[in-house]
Design an enzyme around this catalytic site. Structure first.
Site, PDB file in Angstrom:
ATOM      1  N   ASP A 187       0.866  -1.268   0.161  1.00 15.56           N
ATOM      2  CA  ASP A 187       0.009  -0.006  -0.024  1.00 15.56           C
ATOM      3  C   ASP A 187       0.861   1.390   0.057  1.00 15.56           C
ATOM      4  O   ASP A 187       2.007   1.126   0.162  1.00 15.56           O
ATOM      5  CB  ASP A 187      -1.012  -0.042   1.223  1.00 15.56           C
TER       6      ASP A 187
HETATM    7  C1  NOJ Z   1      -4.049   3.872  -0.020  1.00 16.60           C
HETATM    8  C2  NOJ Z   1      -5.138   2.949   0.349  1.00 16.60           C
HETATM    9  O1  NOJ Z   1      -5.045   2.321   1.439  1.00 16.60           O
HETATM   10  C3  NOJ Z   1      -5.242   1.890  -0.921  1.00 16.60           C
HETATM   11  O2  NOJ Z   1      -6.704   1.205  -0.654  1.00 16.60           O
HETATM   12  C4  NOJ Z   1      -5.396   2.691  -2.171  1.00 16.60           C
HETATM   13  O3  NOJ Z   1      -5.192   1.662  -3.472  1.00 16.60           O
HETATM   14  C5  NOJ Z   1      -4.101   3.407  -2.374  1.00 16.60           C
HETATM   15  N1  NOJ Z   1      -3.826   4.181  -1.302  1.00 16.60           N
HETATM   16  C6  NOJ Z   1      -3.571   3.801  -3.748  1.00 16.60           C
HETATM   17  O4  NOJ Z   1      -4.559   5.016  -3.894  1.00 16.60           O
END
Ligand code: NOJ
Length: 743
Positions: free
Chosen positions: A289
């Site tokens: 993430d």
């Molecule tokens: C953080 C989020 O937790 C995740 O779900 C997301 O896909 C990413 N950012 C990218 O935007």
């Protein structure tokens, strides 16, 4: 010398292309392996690290931006994937940099958070899941893939398959709710919808199961917070939807921000290698993430970013999202022997494999078709589907005196509330490229539905979340003049989703005060609740005549809500998550354990509260219809079962009301005694049946020993002999039940 690897890949593709039709999947895979190896052999270490690096473009932002010069990085071959960039011309421009300006010309993957639609926005995932309609949910993902690929994308950061039992956690809105079985079904439907049959079909996206793992178990519902659960709970509750995603063929996984029992997921070898790859046989790649490698320093798991990177790649993380840790330090870690070349090669291989599967080596511009962008986005067909998906997600929680459906001939209707004439909030969180200005408001939906003689009186009443009470009087005044009131209240879209935890789940601002004032007028009130989570609306649910949980319904919110209110659609949705009476009951979910002192109202020393019942406001699986369904004649094919037998469970369901309608028949089981304790009920199957008034149908389910299996005292996944109960009904609380014995 080798100006462009792309040509090599194309030649390879053409040579083998003629046989591809007759080649089996296995042969396809073997061919891809050969091509992956042939590319890998040509790569320098820097180019390999580039493939492990994912950067955001500046086109859209879903977290902190660390690097401004991502275009220079692309040209230097230092980045293998880009997210938050869409639109054919823009994607083509970036892809051209990778393909034409780098030594090997390896194409980029383009990712984005396409969660519940791309341009045409469907209800938030929790809402879609309330439909319990896996075919519809699969189709919604398929349409999202069509629209996203028409705009240059080929990778979605979805589905989010985190089980969530704490509505304070704003990300409960992004998943399928509290239940393992429903969560598995939705995970499978969404992966199959996004990915279709083949990833190199230009209308499909590669999916990403996230957030691995147990992100939804954040303490106190606070986002990014610590998780500490047993391996049994992890395996029993949080992992199964991820396994279902693997079984459905998901191409990628995303790690979660949280730690579990002291180990951040991004450095968790047990999760990423032992379970995901060795136990489950996952062959795709794992992305972090957003900056979650870097965050292992703040977690106190690594002393610096370089060490965090080593922990991540050695645990099984292939691609670094936005953290630039591999980019900055991986070369040094290899030189120091902290990371082996074999580990890096394996990670690169996994990423190249997906690029080949997506067809990008054969045509890097496969997803760059200006015509598709023009004609395949927000089509009438997609909008019609969005309307249907939205109305199937709306849960009827109360309908006193059968006030609903309302007559379209009603003389005067007051439409009140801060969300009634509001377009901005309708799409909910993570609405990708959805443009809220194209959404249809609930007021517009109502105006379009009623007869020409109906008078609509609208008043905002108050704002969503401030304490201005100035407008309440006007709303009261308009309600007085009306025959009925539709009160549209709830949360703003940003109150759920990432970094949107709430400690108070009541109606924000002065909305309850508005509701009190409207109720005091004495007219029938139909409350339409928009929210990204269950809210604690005990008072509202007692006051109001009818209550609809509409979540965030998406682009076609207005027509969908109107369809339900005026009976063009008979509501059929069921709660995918429990509604608590107050925050103090959280976590509250139907498949709790019994405890050694189950609640007894006459015995003080039993498991209960002094000030509130144990029961929820609305249980899991609950949802009314304009008609009524009667359950009878529950039958089991046998009451003594061998482990090799299949138990047939049958029940009669009859439509005893006046409207045709759809019912979701739910089957639960309870294992009465185990080597470890078992929940009081577990969903094991559901079926949707459409019945006309007076019509009756026998609904049948099957149960095998595998369905009755769990992680026993020795952590083996197995079934144990003994007594079981099976329950069938229209929600988790109201069921017929019978017993059987497993030998
Ligand atoms: C953080 C989020 O937790 C995740 O779900 C997301 O896909 C990413 N950012 C990218 O935007």
């Amino acid at each position: 010398m080798i100006k462009n690897l792309f040509f090599i890949a194309i030649v390879g593709g053409i040579i083998t292309c003629a046989c591809s039709k007759i080649s089996s999947r296995k042969q396809d895979e073997a061919r891809i392996e050969r091509r992956v190896d042939s590319v890998l052999k040509l790569m320098t270490l820097e180019e390999k690290i580039g493939q492990l690096t994912l950067f955001t473009s500046d086109y859209d932002v879903t977290g902190p931006t660390l690097r401004e010069n991502y275009k220079e990085d692309i040209k230097a071959g230092k980045v293998g994937a880009i997210f938050n960039a869409y639109g054919v011309d823009y994607v083509r421009q970036l892809q051209r940099m990778a393909v034409e300006e780098t030594r090997l010309g390896i194409p980029l993957i383009f990712g984005y958070d396409v969660i519940h639609g791309h341009r045409t926005i469907f209800p938030i995932s929790l809402g879609e899941s309330a439909s319990w309609d896996t075919a519809m949910v699969r189709k919604a993902a398929q349409i999202a893939a069509i629209e996203a690929t028409a705009e240059g994308l080929n990778w979605t950061f979805a589905p989010m398959v985190d089980i969530a039992r704490d509505p304070r956690w704003g990300r409960i809105s992004e998943g399928a709710g509290e239940d393992v079985f429903l969560g598995k079904c939705m995970a499978e439907a969404r992966v199959k919808g996004f990915q279709g049959r083949r990833l190199d079909d230009p209308k499909t996206l590669v999916a990403c199961a996230k957030h691995f793992a147990a992100y939804g178990a954040a303490q106190a519902g606070r986002d990014y917070h610590t998780v500490d659960i047993s391996e049994r709970t992890l395996r029993e509750v949080y992992l199964p939807p991820f396994k279902a995603a693997v079984d459905a063929g998901v191409g990628t996984f995303m790690t979660s921000f949280n730690e579990t029992a002291g180990v951040p997921s991004t450095g968790n070898r047990f999760l990423l290698t032992d379970v995901l790859r060795n136990e489950w046989g996952f062959k795709g790649f794992v992305v972090t993430d957003y900056t979650s490698i870097n965050e292992m320093v703040a977690h106190g798991f690594a002393k610096n970013e370089k060490e965090a990177g080593e922990l991540a790649i050695n645990a099984g993380v292939d691609m670094d999202m936005q953290g630039a840790v591999y980019y900055n330090y991986l070369k040094k870690s290899i030189e120091e022997g902290k990371v082996s070349m074999a580990t890096v090669d394996e990670a690169v291989r996994r990423i190249l494999r997906i690029k080949f599967k997506l067809g990008l080596f054969d045509n890097p511009y496969l997803y760059c078709d200006n015509n598709r962008e023009k004609y395949e986005v927000m089509t009438q067909e997609h909008l019609d589907f969005a309307r249907n998906m939205a109305r199937k997600s709306i849960v009827l929680l109360k309908n006193e005196k059968q006030i609903l459906p309302l007559s379209k001939e009603i003389k005067t209707l007051a439409v009140i509330g801060p969300l009634a004439d509001n377009r901005r909030e309708l799409l909910g969180s993570w609405s990708a490229a959805g443009n809220w200005t194209q959404a249809i408001t609930i007021l517009e939906g109502i105006r379009n539905a009623v007869s020409s003689s109906t008078k609509i009186l609208y008043a905002r009443g108050c704002n969503i979340h401030d304490d201005t009470t100035l407008y309440i009087a006007e709303a009261v005044n308009k309600s007085r003049q009306a025959d009925a009131v539709i009160l549209v209240i709830g949360e703003a879209h940003w109150m759920s989703g990432e970094a949107a935890s709430r400690s108070d789940l009541g109606l924000p601002g002065v909305q309850q005060q508005l509701a009190d004032a409207i109720m005091a007028v004495g007219k029938p009130v139909i409350a339409v609740l928009l929210s990204g989570r269950p809210l604690t609306i005990t008072k509202l649910s007692e006051q109001t005549t009818a209550l609809l949980a509409a979540w965030f319904p998406g682009t076609m919110a207005g027509p969908a809500v109107a369809d339900v209110i005026f009976g063009d659609y008979n509501p059929s949705a069921k709660l995918p998550v429990t509604f608590p009476r107050n925050v103090g009951q959280i976590p509250i979910y139907y498949c709790m354990k019994n405890t050694g002192r189950p609640m007894d109202p006459d015995n003080k020393y039993t498991s209960k509260y002094l000030d509130i019942p144990n029961t929820p406001l609305f249980p899991f699986g609950f949802g009314l219809s304009y008609t009524s369904f009667e359950y009878s004649d529950l039958q089991l094919s046998q009451t003594i079962l061998k482990a090799s037998d299949t138990l047939q469970v049958r029940v009669k369901v009859k439509n005893t009301g006046k409207y045709s309608g759809e019912e979701t028949v739910q089957m639960y089981v309870r294992d009465l005694v185990g080597s470890v304790t078992r929940p009081v009920k577990e969903l094991k199957g559901f079926k949707k049946v459409y019945l006309n008034p007076g019509e009756e149908q026998v609904v049948a389910f099957k149960l095998t020993a595998r369905d009755l299996s769990f992680w026993d005292i020795h952590m083996n996944f197995t079934h144990e002999p003994g007594e079981f109960k099976v329950f069938v009904g229209g929600d988790s609380e109201h069921c017929l039940e019978m017993g059987f014995v497993l030998e």
